[in-house]
Design a protein around this motif. Structure first.
Motif, short mmCIF file in Angstrom:
data_model
loop_
_atom_site.label_atom_id
_atom_site.label_comp_id
_atom_site.label_asym_id
_atom_site.label_seq_id
_atom_site.Cartn_x
_atom_site.Cartn_y
_atom_site.Cartn_z
N GLY A 38 9.53 24.41 10.40
CA GLY A 38 9.46 22.96 10.37
C GLY A 38 10.84 22.36 10.56
N GLN A 39 10.86 21.11 11.00
CA GLN A 39 12.13 20.40 11.14
C GLN A 39 11.88 18.92 10.91
OE1 GLN A 39 13.79 18.15 13.55
NE2 GLN A 39 11.72 17.54 14.25
N ALA A 40 12.92 18.24 10.48
CA ALA A 40 12.89 16.78 10.37
C ALA A 40 14.25 16.26 10.82
CB ALA A 40 12.61 16.33 8.94
N THR A 41 14.24 15.22 11.64
CA THR A 41 15.48 14.65 12.18
C THR A 41 15.42 13.13 12.08
OG1 THR A 41 15.67 16.47 13.76
CG2 THR A 41 17.03 14.51 14.16
N MET A 42 16.47 12.57 11.55
CA MET A 42 16.62 11.11 11.50
C MET A 42 17.91 10.74 12.23
SD MET A 42 17.33 8.56 8.27
CE MET A 42 15.69 8.72 7.58
N LEU A 73 6.02 20.41 12.91
CA LEU A 73 5.55 21.70 12.41
C LEU A 73 5.44 22.65 13.59
CD1 LEU A 73 4.32 23.43 10.07
CD2 LEU A 73 2.08 22.63 10.88
N TYR A 74 5.98 23.86 13.42
CA TYR A 74 5.89 24.90 14.44
C TYR A 74 5.09 26.06 13.85
CZ TYR A 74 9.96 22.37 16.26
OH TYR A 74 10.83 21.40 16.71
N ALA A 75 3.85 26.22 14.29
CA ALA A 75 2.97 27.28 13.78
C ALA A 75 2.62 28.21 14.92
CB ALA A 75 1.71 26.69 13.17
N GLY A 76 2.88 29.52 14.73
CA GLY A 76 2.64 30.48 15.79
C GLY A 76 1.94 31.72 15.28
N ALA A 144 12.57 32.27 15.39
CA ALA A 144 13.06 30.91 15.59
C ALA A 144 11.86 30.00 15.82
CB ALA A 144 14.02 30.84 16.78
N MET A 145 12.13 28.70 15.93
CA MET A 145 11.05 27.77 16.21
C MET A 145 10.46 28.09 17.58
SD MET A 145 12.76 24.29 14.70
CE MET A 145 13.29 24.22 12.98
N GLY A 440 15.85 21.93 8.74
CA GLY A 440 14.86 22.79 9.37
C GLY A 440 14.80 24.15 8.72
N PHE A 441 13.70 24.84 8.94
CA PHE A 441 13.55 26.22 8.46
C PHE A 441 12.75 27.04 9.46
CE2 PHE A 441 9.77 24.08 6.92
CZ PHE A 441 8.75 25.01 7.11
#
Length: 441
Positions: A38-42, A73-76, A144-145, A440-441
Protein backbone atom coordinates in the motif's frame (compact mmCIF):
# COMPACT_ATOMS: atom_id res chain seq x y z
CA UNK A 1 -3.46 33.09 -1.30
CA UNK A 2 -6.46 30.88 -2.04
CA UNK A 3 -6.34 27.54 -0.25
CA UNK A 4 -8.34 24.37 -0.82
CA UNK A 5 -7.76 21.79 1.91
CA UNK A 6 -10.95 19.92 2.90
CA UNK A 7 -11.46 18.23 6.26
CA UNK A 8 -11.48 14.84 4.51
CA UNK A 9 -7.81 15.37 3.68
CA UNK A 10 -6.90 15.31 7.37
CA UNK A 11 -8.33 11.84 7.80
CA UNK A 12 -6.53 10.56 4.74
CA UNK A 13 -3.28 12.13 5.97
CA UNK A 14 -3.32 9.83 9.01
CA UNK A 15 -2.61 6.92 6.67
CA UNK A 16 0.91 8.24 6.12
CA UNK A 17 1.80 7.25 9.65
CA UNK A 18 -0.01 3.91 9.57
CA UNK A 19 1.34 2.53 6.29
CA UNK A 20 4.99 2.14 7.36
CA UNK A 21 3.87 0.25 10.47
CA UNK A 22 1.87 -2.15 8.31
CA UNK A 23 5.08 -3.14 6.53
CA UNK A 24 5.92 -5.39 9.47
CA UNK A 25 3.13 -7.76 8.37
CA UNK A 26 4.34 -8.03 4.76
CA UNK A 27 5.35 -11.53 3.70
CA UNK A 28 8.65 -11.36 1.81
CA UNK A 29 9.11 -15.09 1.29
CA UNK A 30 10.88 -16.22 -1.87
CA UNK A 31 9.15 -17.04 -4.13
CA UNK A 32 6.02 -15.17 -3.13
CA UNK A 33 2.64 -16.75 -3.81
CA UNK A 34 0.83 -13.51 -2.99
CA UNK A 35 1.54 -10.03 -1.66
CA UNK A 36 -0.23 -6.94 -0.39
CA UNK A 37 1.34 -3.49 -0.50
CA UNK A 38 0.00 0.00 0.00
CA UNK A 39 0.96 3.62 -0.42
CA UNK A 40 -0.41 7.04 0.41
CA UNK A 41 0.85 10.32 -1.04
CA UNK A 42 -0.15 13.88 -0.25
CA UNK A 43 1.12 16.87 -2.22
CA UNK A 44 0.43 20.45 -1.15
CA UNK A 45 1.53 22.82 -3.90
CA UNK A 46 1.32 26.56 -4.30
CA UNK A 47 2.28 29.23 -6.81
CA UNK A 48 3.02 32.85 -6.01
CA UNK A 49 2.25 36.00 -7.93
CA UNK A 50 3.48 36.59 -11.47
CA UNK A 51 2.75 38.75 -14.52
CA UNK A 52 -0.83 37.96 -15.52
CA UNK A 53 -2.04 40.59 -18.07
CA UNK A 54 -4.81 38.37 -19.47
CA UNK A 55 -6.27 34.91 -19.02
CA UNK A 56 -7.99 32.26 -21.07
CA UNK A 57 -9.97 29.15 -20.09
CA UNK A 58 -6.77 27.11 -19.63
CA UNK A 59 -4.55 29.71 -17.97
CA UNK A 60 -2.51 29.24 -14.81
CA UNK A 61 -3.82 31.56 -12.09
CA UNK A 62 -1.36 33.25 -9.71
CA UNK A 63 -1.47 33.09 -5.90
CA UNK A 64 -3.14 29.78 -5.14
CA UNK A 65 -2.54 26.63 -3.10
CA UNK A 66 -3.97 23.20 -3.90
CA UNK A 67 -3.59 19.68 -2.52
CA UNK A 68 -3.93 16.15 -3.85
CA UNK A 69 -4.12 12.84 -2.01
CA UNK A 70 -4.04 9.29 -3.32
CA UNK A 71 -4.14 6.03 -1.38
CA UNK A 72 -3.44 2.84 -3.35
CA UNK A 73 -3.70 -0.87 -2.56
CA UNK A 74 -1.47 -3.27 -4.50
CA UNK A 75 -2.73 -6.86 -4.22
CA UNK A 76 -1.08 -9.62 -6.23
CA UNK A 77 -1.25 -13.40 -6.52
CA UNK A 78 0.80 -15.98 -8.44
CA UNK A 79 -1.59 -18.47 -10.07
CA UNK A 80 1.25 -20.56 -11.55
CA UNK A 81 4.98 -20.36 -12.22
CA UNK A 82 5.91 -17.06 -13.83
CA UNK A 83 2.39 -15.65 -13.65
CA UNK A 84 1.26 -12.63 -11.63
CA UNK A 85 -2.22 -11.10 -11.32
CA UNK A 86 -2.38 -7.62 -9.81
CA UNK A 87 -5.20 -5.27 -8.84
CA UNK A 88 -4.72 -1.63 -7.76
CA UNK A 89 -7.83 0.09 -6.37
CA UNK A 90 -7.13 3.71 -5.46
CA UNK A 91 -8.80 6.51 -3.52
CA UNK A 92 -8.12 9.98 -4.92
CA UNK A 93 -9.01 13.49 -3.82
CA UNK A 94 -7.95 17.04 -4.58
CA UNK A 95 -7.02 19.36 -7.42
CA UNK A 96 -3.92 20.45 -9.28
CA UNK A 97 -3.13 24.15 -9.62
CA UNK A 98 -5.85 25.80 -11.75
CA UNK A 99 -7.52 22.38 -11.98
CA UNK A 100 -4.42 20.95 -13.70
CA UNK A 101 -4.26 23.63 -16.40
CA UNK A 102 -1.96 26.42 -17.56
CA UNK A 103 1.44 24.75 -18.00
CA UNK A 104 2.29 22.10 -20.60
CA UNK A 105 5.00 20.76 -18.30
CA UNK A 106 2.55 20.72 -15.42
CA UNK A 107 4.15 21.07 -11.95
CA UNK A 108 2.55 18.00 -10.33
CA UNK A 109 2.22 14.54 -11.86
CA UNK A 110 0.28 13.63 -8.72
CA UNK A 111 -2.52 15.88 -10.00
CA UNK A 112 -4.88 14.09 -12.37
CA UNK A 113 -6.90 15.88 -15.05
CA UNK A 114 -10.02 15.14 -12.98
CA UNK A 115 -10.21 16.86 -9.60
CA UNK A 116 -12.81 16.37 -6.86
CA UNK A 117 -13.38 17.83 -3.40
CA UNK A 118 -14.37 14.52 -1.83
CA UNK A 119 -12.42 11.23 -2.00
CA UNK A 120 -13.53 8.80 -4.70
CA UNK A 121 -12.58 5.22 -5.56
CA UNK A 122 -11.26 4.01 -8.92
CA UNK A 123 -9.71 0.81 -10.21
CA UNK A 124 -6.50 2.16 -11.73
CA UNK A 125 -4.82 -1.14 -12.63
CA UNK A 126 -6.00 -4.69 -13.22
CA UNK A 127 -3.43 -6.66 -15.19
CA UNK A 128 -1.81 -10.05 -15.68
CA UNK A 129 1.91 -10.55 -16.25
CA UNK A 130 3.53 -13.76 -17.50
CA UNK A 131 7.31 -14.18 -17.41
CA UNK A 132 8.80 -16.97 -19.51
CA UNK A 133 12.41 -17.83 -18.72
CA UNK A 134 14.64 -18.59 -21.70
CA UNK A 135 18.23 -19.06 -20.56
CA UNK A 136 21.02 -17.20 -18.82
CA UNK A 137 21.90 -16.71 -15.18
CA UNK A 138 19.02 -16.53 -12.70
CA UNK A 139 18.82 -13.49 -10.46
CA UNK A 140 16.70 -12.58 -7.45
CA UNK A 141 13.62 -10.37 -7.85
CA UNK A 142 12.96 -8.25 -4.76
CA UNK A 143 9.33 -7.88 -3.65
CA UNK A 144 7.87 -4.50 -4.60
CA UNK A 145 4.59 -2.86 -5.52
CA UNK A 146 3.18 -4.84 -8.47
CA UNK A 147 6.16 -7.23 -8.33
CA UNK A 148 6.17 -10.60 -6.56
CA UNK A 149 9.47 -11.69 -5.07
CA UNK A 150 11.22 -14.63 -6.70
CA UNK A 151 13.82 -15.28 -9.37
CA UNK A 152 14.05 -14.61 -13.09
CA UNK A 153 16.29 -15.68 -15.94
CA UNK A 154 18.53 -13.07 -17.54
CA UNK A 155 17.04 -13.89 -20.95
CA UNK A 156 13.26 -13.95 -20.82
CA UNK A 157 9.96 -12.98 -22.38
CA UNK A 158 7.44 -10.89 -20.44
CA UNK A 159 3.80 -10.44 -21.46
CA UNK A 160 1.60 -7.87 -19.69
CA UNK A 161 -2.08 -7.41 -20.52
CA UNK A 162 -5.02 -5.63 -18.95
CA UNK A 163 -5.32 -2.13 -17.53
CA UNK A 164 -2.08 -0.43 -16.48
CA UNK A 165 0.06 2.63 -17.21
CA UNK A 166 2.16 2.71 -20.36
CA UNK A 167 4.86 4.30 -18.20
CA UNK A 168 4.95 1.07 -16.17
CA UNK A 169 6.73 -0.53 -19.14
CA UNK A 170 7.96 2.22 -21.51
CA UNK A 171 10.15 5.32 -21.02
CA UNK A 172 11.23 4.32 -17.51
CA UNK A 173 14.20 5.97 -15.82
CA UNK A 174 15.63 5.10 -12.42
CA UNK A 175 16.22 8.77 -11.53
CA UNK A 176 13.15 10.51 -12.94
CA UNK A 177 9.93 8.55 -13.35
CA UNK A 178 7.97 8.41 -10.08
CA UNK A 179 6.18 11.56 -8.82
CA UNK A 180 5.67 9.83 -5.48
CA UNK A 181 9.40 9.60 -4.81
CA UNK A 182 11.42 11.81 -7.19
CA UNK A 183 10.48 14.69 -9.54
CA UNK A 184 6.94 16.08 -9.68
CA UNK A 185 6.88 17.82 -13.06
CA UNK A 186 4.98 15.98 -15.81
CA UNK A 187 7.74 16.53 -18.35
CA UNK A 188 10.41 15.28 -15.92
CA UNK A 189 8.78 11.96 -14.99
CA UNK A 190 8.03 11.18 -18.67
CA UNK A 191 9.25 12.51 -22.00
CA UNK A 192 6.93 15.46 -22.56
CA UNK A 193 6.41 14.75 -26.27
CA UNK A 194 5.53 11.07 -25.63
CA UNK A 195 1.79 11.32 -26.25
CA UNK A 196 1.08 8.00 -24.57
CA UNK A 197 -2.41 6.48 -24.60
CA UNK A 198 -4.25 7.11 -21.35
CA UNK A 199 -7.50 8.10 -19.76
CA UNK A 200 -7.64 11.30 -17.71
CA UNK A 201 -5.97 9.44 -14.82
CA UNK A 202 -3.04 8.20 -16.90
CA UNK A 203 -3.98 4.54 -17.50
CA UNK A 204 -4.92 2.52 -20.58
CA UNK A 205 -5.96 -0.99 -21.58
CA UNK A 206 -3.86 -3.11 -23.87
CA UNK A 207 -0.96 -5.52 -24.12
CA UNK A 208 2.83 -5.15 -23.91
CA UNK A 209 5.56 -7.66 -24.71
CA UNK A 210 9.21 -7.52 -23.64
CA UNK A 211 12.12 -9.64 -24.87
CA UNK A 212 15.25 -9.53 -22.68
CA UNK A 213 18.39 -10.89 -24.38
CA UNK A 214 21.78 -10.14 -22.88
CA UNK A 215 22.26 -6.38 -22.61
CA UNK A 216 19.28 -5.67 -24.88
CA UNK A 217 15.52 -5.42 -24.43
CA UNK A 218 12.93 -5.01 -27.15
CA UNK A 219 9.46 -3.83 -26.13
CA UNK A 220 6.24 -3.48 -28.11
CA UNK A 221 2.72 -2.55 -27.09
CA UNK A 222 -0.81 -1.97 -28.38
CA UNK A 223 -3.13 0.25 -26.32
CA UNK A 224 -6.53 1.92 -26.47
CA UNK A 225 -6.66 5.69 -26.78
CA UNK A 226 -9.41 7.59 -25.01
CA UNK A 227 -12.65 8.05 -26.97
CA UNK A 228 -11.99 11.79 -27.35
CA UNK A 229 -8.70 13.62 -26.79
CA UNK A 230 -7.94 14.09 -23.11
CA UNK A 231 -11.05 12.05 -22.26
CA UNK A 232 -12.14 10.10 -19.21
CA UNK A 233 -13.34 7.03 -21.14
CA UNK A 234 -11.10 4.62 -23.05
CA UNK A 235 -11.91 2.83 -26.28
CA UNK A 236 -12.61 -0.87 -25.75
CA UNK A 237 -12.04 -2.33 -29.21
CA UNK A 238 -8.85 -0.54 -30.37
CA UNK A 239 -10.93 1.55 -32.76
CA UNK A 240 -8.54 4.34 -31.80
CA UNK A 241 -5.21 2.96 -30.70
CA UNK A 242 -1.53 3.47 -30.05
CA UNK A 243 1.42 1.27 -31.02
CA UNK A 244 4.63 1.65 -28.99
CA UNK A 245 8.10 0.29 -29.78
CA UNK A 246 11.14 0.60 -27.53
CA UNK A 247 14.73 -0.63 -27.72
CA UNK A 248 16.84 -0.57 -24.57
CA UNK A 249 20.57 -1.22 -24.14
CA UNK A 250 22.14 -1.64 -20.71
CA UNK A 251 25.85 -1.11 -20.18
CA UNK A 252 28.67 -0.36 -17.75
CA UNK A 253 30.56 2.91 -18.10
CA UNK A 254 33.54 3.27 -15.79
CA UNK A 255 32.21 0.27 -13.89
CA UNK A 256 28.88 2.04 -13.25
CA UNK A 257 25.54 0.88 -14.71
CA UNK A 258 23.63 2.86 -17.31
CA UNK A 259 20.98 2.44 -19.98
CA UNK A 260 19.83 4.01 -23.25
CA UNK A 261 16.23 3.68 -24.46
CA UNK A 262 14.75 4.76 -27.78
CA UNK A 263 10.95 4.86 -27.87
CA UNK A 264 8.57 5.52 -30.76
CA UNK A 265 4.78 5.80 -30.80
CA UNK A 266 2.11 5.80 -33.49
CA UNK A 267 -1.38 7.07 -32.64
CA UNK A 268 -4.26 6.27 -34.98
CA UNK A 269 -7.64 7.88 -34.46
CA UNK A 270 -9.73 11.01 -34.95
CA UNK A 271 -7.42 13.99 -34.49
CA UNK A 272 -7.59 17.58 -35.68
CA UNK A 273 -4.95 19.35 -37.75
CA UNK A 274 -4.07 22.85 -36.60
CA UNK A 275 -4.12 24.34 -40.10
CA UNK A 276 -7.64 22.96 -40.70
CA UNK A 277 -8.87 24.40 -37.39
CA UNK A 278 -7.29 27.77 -38.21
CA UNK A 279 -8.88 27.89 -41.66
CA UNK A 280 -12.35 27.00 -40.32
CA UNK A 281 -12.08 29.47 -37.45
CA UNK A 282 -11.08 32.28 -39.82
CA UNK A 283 -13.94 31.47 -42.21
CA UNK A 284 -16.50 31.46 -39.39
CA UNK A 285 -14.99 34.37 -37.47
CA UNK A 286 -14.63 32.21 -34.37
CA UNK A 287 -11.84 30.84 -32.21
CA UNK A 288 -9.93 27.93 -33.73
CA UNK A 289 -11.17 24.56 -32.46
CA UNK A 290 -9.64 21.22 -33.46
CA UNK A 291 -12.74 19.34 -32.25
CA UNK A 292 -14.61 20.69 -35.30
CA UNK A 293 -12.16 19.32 -37.86
CA UNK A 294 -11.24 15.90 -36.51
CA UNK A 295 -10.85 13.06 -38.97
CA UNK A 296 -9.10 9.73 -38.93
CA UNK A 297 -5.36 10.24 -39.21
CA UNK A 298 -2.02 9.28 -37.68
CA UNK A 299 0.28 11.10 -35.28
CA UNK A 300 3.78 9.84 -34.53
CA UNK A 301 6.75 10.71 -32.36
CA UNK A 302 9.98 9.37 -30.88
CA UNK A 303 12.35 10.03 -27.99
CA UNK A 304 15.65 8.98 -26.46
CA UNK A 305 16.05 8.37 -22.74
CA UNK A 306 19.42 7.99 -20.96
CA UNK A 307 20.38 7.15 -17.39
CA UNK A 308 23.93 6.76 -16.10
CA UNK A 309 25.39 6.21 -12.64
CA UNK A 310 28.56 8.26 -12.19
CA UNK A 311 29.39 6.96 -8.71
CA UNK A 312 27.56 4.80 -6.21
CA UNK A 313 25.69 7.92 -5.04
CA UNK A 314 25.52 10.23 -8.09
CA UNK A 315 23.47 9.63 -11.22
CA UNK A 316 22.76 11.60 -14.40
CA UNK A 317 19.79 11.36 -16.75
CA UNK A 318 18.59 12.99 -19.95
CA UNK A 319 15.64 12.78 -22.33
CA UNK A 320 14.83 14.38 -25.68
CA UNK A 321 11.83 13.85 -27.91
CA UNK A 322 9.64 15.18 -30.68
CA UNK A 323 6.17 14.55 -32.13
CA UNK A 324 4.23 15.68 -35.19
CA UNK A 325 3.48 19.35 -34.50
CA UNK A 326 0.89 19.69 -37.28
CA UNK A 327 -1.67 17.55 -35.41
CA UNK A 328 -3.16 18.05 -31.95
CA UNK A 329 -1.71 16.01 -29.04
CA UNK A 330 -4.22 13.43 -27.87
CA UNK A 331 -3.90 12.00 -24.35
CA UNK A 332 -0.87 13.51 -22.57
CA UNK A 333 -0.01 17.19 -22.88
CA UNK A 334 0.73 20.05 -25.29
CA UNK A 335 4.39 19.38 -26.10
CA UNK A 336 5.77 18.82 -29.61
CA UNK A 337 9.45 18.81 -28.69
CA UNK A 338 11.29 18.55 -25.40
CA UNK A 339 14.71 18.11 -23.81
CA UNK A 340 15.75 17.57 -20.21
CA UNK A 341 18.98 17.08 -18.28
CA UNK A 342 19.19 16.24 -14.61
CA UNK A 343 21.00 14.64 -11.72
CA UNK A 344 20.19 12.69 -8.57
CA UNK A 345 22.44 12.52 -5.52
CA UNK A 346 22.15 10.06 -2.64
CA UNK A 347 22.70 11.47 0.86
CA UNK A 348 25.38 8.99 1.95
CA UNK A 349 28.00 11.73 1.69
CA UNK A 350 26.42 13.65 4.58
CA UNK A 351 25.35 10.65 6.64
CA UNK A 352 21.78 10.40 5.26
CA UNK A 353 21.90 7.27 3.06
CA UNK A 354 18.16 7.23 2.41
CA UNK A 355 17.85 10.94 1.56
CA UNK A 356 18.12 12.24 -2.02
CA UNK A 357 18.60 15.51 -3.86
CA UNK A 358 17.34 15.93 -7.43
CA UNK A 359 17.81 18.70 -9.98
CA UNK A 360 16.53 18.91 -13.56
CA UNK A 361 16.27 21.50 -16.32
CA UNK A 362 13.60 21.11 -19.03
CA UNK A 363 12.80 22.99 -22.23
CA UNK A 364 9.44 22.30 -23.92
CA UNK A 365 8.34 23.65 -27.29
CA UNK A 366 5.53 23.55 -29.84
CA UNK A 367 5.38 23.92 -33.62
CA UNK A 368 4.61 27.17 -35.44
CA UNK A 369 1.17 25.83 -36.42
CA UNK A 370 0.53 24.97 -32.77
CA UNK A 371 1.52 28.50 -31.73
CA UNK A 372 -0.81 30.03 -34.32
CA UNK A 373 -3.64 27.81 -33.10
CA UNK A 374 -3.24 28.99 -29.50
CA UNK A 375 -2.99 32.62 -30.67
CA UNK A 376 -6.30 32.17 -32.53
CA UNK A 377 -8.04 31.27 -29.25
CA UNK A 378 -7.55 27.52 -29.53
CA UNK A 379 -7.43 25.36 -26.42
CA UNK A 380 -5.07 22.46 -25.92
CA UNK A 381 -4.96 19.57 -23.49
CA UNK A 382 -3.63 21.77 -20.67
CA UNK A 383 -2.88 25.21 -22.14
CA UNK A 384 -4.76 28.04 -23.82
CA UNK A 385 -4.57 31.68 -22.68
CA UNK A 386 -7.04 32.89 -25.32
CA UNK A 387 -4.21 34.40 -27.38
CA UNK A 388 -0.48 33.97 -27.82
CA UNK A 389 1.01 37.13 -29.32
CA UNK A 390 4.52 36.49 -27.98
CA UNK A 391 5.22 32.73 -27.99
CA UNK A 392 8.28 31.21 -26.37
CA UNK A 393 9.54 27.89 -25.10
CA UNK A 394 8.54 26.73 -21.63
CA UNK A 395 11.73 26.62 -19.55
CA UNK A 396 11.39 24.70 -16.28
CA UNK A 397 13.83 24.03 -13.46
CA UNK A 398 12.93 21.67 -10.62
CA UNK A 399 14.86 20.86 -7.44
CA UNK A 400 13.83 18.61 -4.56
CA UNK A 401 15.16 17.25 -1.29
CA UNK A 402 13.70 13.95 -0.17
CA UNK A 403 14.10 13.35 3.57
CA UNK A 404 13.35 9.91 5.02
CA UNK A 405 12.93 10.24 8.79
CA UNK A 406 12.15 6.53 9.05
CA UNK A 407 11.86 3.58 6.71
CA UNK A 408 8.71 3.69 4.61
CA UNK A 409 8.00 7.37 5.18
CA UNK A 410 9.35 10.29 3.12
CA UNK A 411 9.01 14.06 3.32
CA UNK A 412 9.96 15.98 0.17
CA UNK A 413 10.47 19.71 -0.33
CA UNK A 414 10.13 20.72 -3.98
CA UNK A 415 10.71 23.96 -5.90
CA UNK A 416 9.98 24.67 -9.57
CA UNK A 417 10.68 27.73 -11.68
CA UNK A 418 8.49 27.98 -14.79
CA UNK A 419 9.33 30.56 -17.45
CA UNK A 420 6.73 31.27 -20.15
CA UNK A 421 3.93 29.06 -18.77
CA UNK A 422 1.73 27.87 -21.63
CA UNK A 423 4.46 29.06 -24.07
CA UNK A 424 3.44 32.66 -23.35
CA UNK A 425 6.16 35.29 -22.84
CA UNK A 426 3.50 37.70 -21.55
CA UNK A 427 2.86 35.57 -18.46
CA UNK A 428 5.06 34.41 -15.61
CA UNK A 429 7.62 33.48 -14.57
CA UNK A 430 5.95 31.30 -11.94
CA UNK A 431 7.57 30.08 -8.74
CA UNK A 432 5.99 26.86 -7.48
CA UNK A 433 6.61 25.34 -4.06
CA UNK A 434 5.43 21.93 -2.87
CA UNK A 435 5.51 19.67 0.18
CA UNK A 436 5.07 15.95 -0.45
CA UNK A 437 4.37 13.30 2.17
CA UNK A 438 4.65 9.68 1.12
CA UNK A 439 4.24 6.45 3.05
CA UNK A 440 4.31 2.92 1.73
CA UNK A 441 4.93 -0.74 2.49
Amino acid sequence: MVSVFPKSAAAAAALFFLLPVAAQAQDTGDPQAFAVHGQATMVVQGVGGFDDPYRGPNSLTPEQVRETIDVTLYAGVRPWAGGELWVNPEIDQGFGLSNTLGVAGFPSAEAYKVGKDEPYLRLQRLFFRQTIGLDGEASAVAPAMNVLGGTQAANRLVLTLGKFGIGDVFDTNRYAHDPRSDFLNWSAVDTGSFDYAADAWGYSTGVATEWYQGAWTLRAGLFNLSKVPNGETLERDFRQYQVDIEVEHRHLLGGQPGAIRITAFRNRGRFGRFDDALALGAAQGQAADTSLVRQRTTRMGADVNVEQAVTSTLGLFARAGFADGAIEPYDFTDIDRTAQLGTSLNGAGWGRTNDRIGLVGIVNGISRDHQRYLDAGGLGVLVGDGKLPHPGSEAIAEAYYDWQPRKGFDVTFDYQFVANPGYNRDRGPANVLALRLHGGF
